[in-house]
Design a protein around this motif. Structure first.
Motif, short mmCIF file in Angstrom:
data_model
loop_
_atom_site.label_atom_id
_atom_site.label_comp_id
_atom_site.label_asym_id
_atom_site.label_seq_id
_atom_site.Cartn_x
_atom_site.Cartn_y
_atom_site.Cartn_z
N TYR A 115 15.40 60.92 -65.06
CA TYR A 115 15.82 61.93 -66.03
C TYR A 115 14.85 63.10 -65.96
N ILE A 116 15.35 64.27 -65.51
CA ILE A 116 14.50 65.44 -65.31
C ILE A 116 15.12 66.61 -66.08
N PRO A 117 14.71 66.83 -67.34
CA PRO A 117 15.27 67.93 -68.12
C PRO A 117 15.10 69.27 -67.41
N GLY A 118 16.15 70.10 -67.47
CA GLY A 118 16.09 71.43 -66.89
C GLY A 118 16.28 71.49 -65.39
N SER A 119 16.57 70.35 -64.76
CA SER A 119 16.67 70.33 -63.29
C SER A 119 18.03 70.79 -62.78
N SER A 120 19.00 70.97 -63.68
CA SER A 120 20.33 71.38 -63.24
C SER A 120 20.98 72.23 -64.32
N ASN A 121 21.55 73.38 -63.90
CA ASN A 121 22.22 74.27 -64.85
C ASN A 121 23.73 74.09 -64.85
N GLY A 175 18.75 63.62 -62.50
CA GLY A 175 19.62 64.58 -63.17
C GLY A 175 19.19 64.84 -64.59
N VAL A 176 19.95 65.71 -65.26
CA VAL A 176 19.73 66.01 -66.67
C VAL A 176 20.54 65.01 -67.50
N CYS A 177 20.46 65.14 -68.83
CA CYS A 177 21.13 64.18 -69.71
C CYS A 177 22.62 64.08 -69.41
N ARG A 178 23.25 65.22 -69.19
CA ARG A 178 24.69 65.25 -68.90
C ARG A 178 25.02 64.44 -67.65
N ASP A 179 24.16 64.52 -66.64
CA ASP A 179 24.40 63.82 -65.38
C ASP A 179 24.31 62.31 -65.55
#
Length: 271
Positions: free
Chosen positions: A145-151, A165-169
Motif C-alpha cells: 500500500y503506497i499512498p499517492g503512487s497512482s493518480n 497500489g493506492v487504497c482504490r487499487d
C-alpha cells in the motif's frame, strides 16, 4: 463517534464546464448525517439526483474562472467495524435482486480472471466471511500500500501484476477476488478518521450472512471512523467529481476529518 468531515476543491476553468459531483453522505444503517453544509462559489443552479444504487449526485455547469466547492458534514458512525467470523456464504438463488450486479466482472474488477488465485487464498476457510477475511489478510501481506503512487484507476489485473497500489487499487483487487468465488463485493469511497496521509479513501464491502461488511487491507485493525460518500461496482461508479470538456486539475484539494465534541458521542441511530 460523531465525525466532522470536510472537503474543498478549487478550479480555474478556461470555459464553462459541466460537472457531476458525489459529495453528500447519505444516512443509512451504518451512518447518520446530523448536519450538513454544501457551498459552491460563485453560486449557480445545481440539480441533484439519486443514481441507480442510491448515491446522491449533483449536476451543474461551472462558469469559467475560479470555481470552488466546499462541503462539511457531521456524521454518526460506529466506533469499530463489525466483525462476524462464521457469517455464511449466501447462495446465489437467495441473493436480493439489488445485490446481483456486485457478482459480475466490471471495468476495473476482472473477477473472471481470479478464480484460481481466490480458491488458493481461501483454501480450508468456511464459505462466507472467513473467506473474505483470508483475502483481506493476503492483500495486506502481499500488495504494498503506497499512498499517492497512482493518480488514475488501474484494474485488478494490473494491481496484481504491479504488487502495489493506492487504497482504490487494493479495493479493486479484493473485489475481483471475492466476486470470483461468487461473493458479492462493492467499492466504497469516502472519509476515514486518522488516515495518514489524509485524503479521500476507498475500501470494499462484501455481502455475506445477509449483511454488508467492511474490509480494508490498508488498515491493520478494525477501528471505525468510516464515512461513505458513494457505493459502486468499481471506481468508475464513485468518482467524487466527473468533469466534461477540456481536462482540469484542481488548484487546491483539501480533506479533513475530526472528532466532534464529546457530548455528541452518546447518540446512536435507530433503524
Amino acid at each position: 463517534m460523531v465525525l466532522r468531515v470536510s472537503f474543498y476543491l478549487l478550479f480555474d476553468l478556461e470555459v464553462p464546464t459541466p460537472f457531476i459531483l458525489m459529495l453528500r453522505p447519505r444516512s443509512n444503517a451504518t451512518q447518520w448525517v446530523e448536519r450538513e453544509e454544501y457551498k459552491i462559489s460563485p453560486m449557480i443552479p445545481v440539480v441533484e439526483h439519486t443514481d441507480i444504487v442510491g448515491n446522491l449526485c449533483q449536476r451543474l455547469i461551472a462558469p469559467s474562472g475560479n470555481f470552488s466547492i466546499s462541503t462539511k458534514a457531521e456524521v454518526q458512525v460506529p466506533d469499530v467495524v463489525a466483525v462476524d467470523f462464521g457469517a455464511p456464504f449466501v447462495e446465489i438463488q437467495n441473493l436480493p435482486d439489488s445485490i446481483l450486479r456486485y457478482l459480475l466482472p466490471s471495468r476495473y474488477c476482472e473477477s473472471d480472471r481470479f478464480n484460481d488465485l481466490a480458491v488458493s487464498i481461501t483454501a480450508n476457510e468456511l464459505p462466507g466471511y472467513n473467506q473474505v477475511a483470508a483475502i483481506e489478510s493476503w492483500l495486506r501481506n502481499t500488495i504494498s500500500y503506497i499512498p499517492g503512487s497512482s493518480n488514475f484507476p488501474i484494474s485488478a489485473v494490473d494491481v496484481n501484476y504491479r504488487q502495489s497500489g493506492v487504497c482504490r487499487d487494493l479495493a479493486h483487487l479484493g473485489i475481483a477476488l471475492c466476486r470470483s468465488i461468487s461473493i458479492p463485493a462493492r467499492i466504497v469511497v469516502g472519509y476515514l478518521y486518522n488516515l495518514k496521509p489524509m485524503d479521500m479513501h476507498a475500501w470494499f464491502e462484501v455481502y455475506v450472512g445477509g449483511c454488508w461488511y467492511t474490509f480494508d487491507a490498508t488498515q491493520e485493525d478494525k477501528k471505525g471512523g468510516y464515512v461513505a460518500l458513494g457505493y459502486g461496482t468499481d471506481a468508475a461508479d464513485v468518482a467524487v467529481f466527473n468533469q466534461f470538456g477540456p481536462g482540469v486539475v484542481p488548484l487546491k484539494h483539501l480533506v479533513n476529518v475530526e472528532i466532534v465534541a464529546q457530548e455528541h458521542e452518546n447518540f446512536h441511530p435507530e433503524f
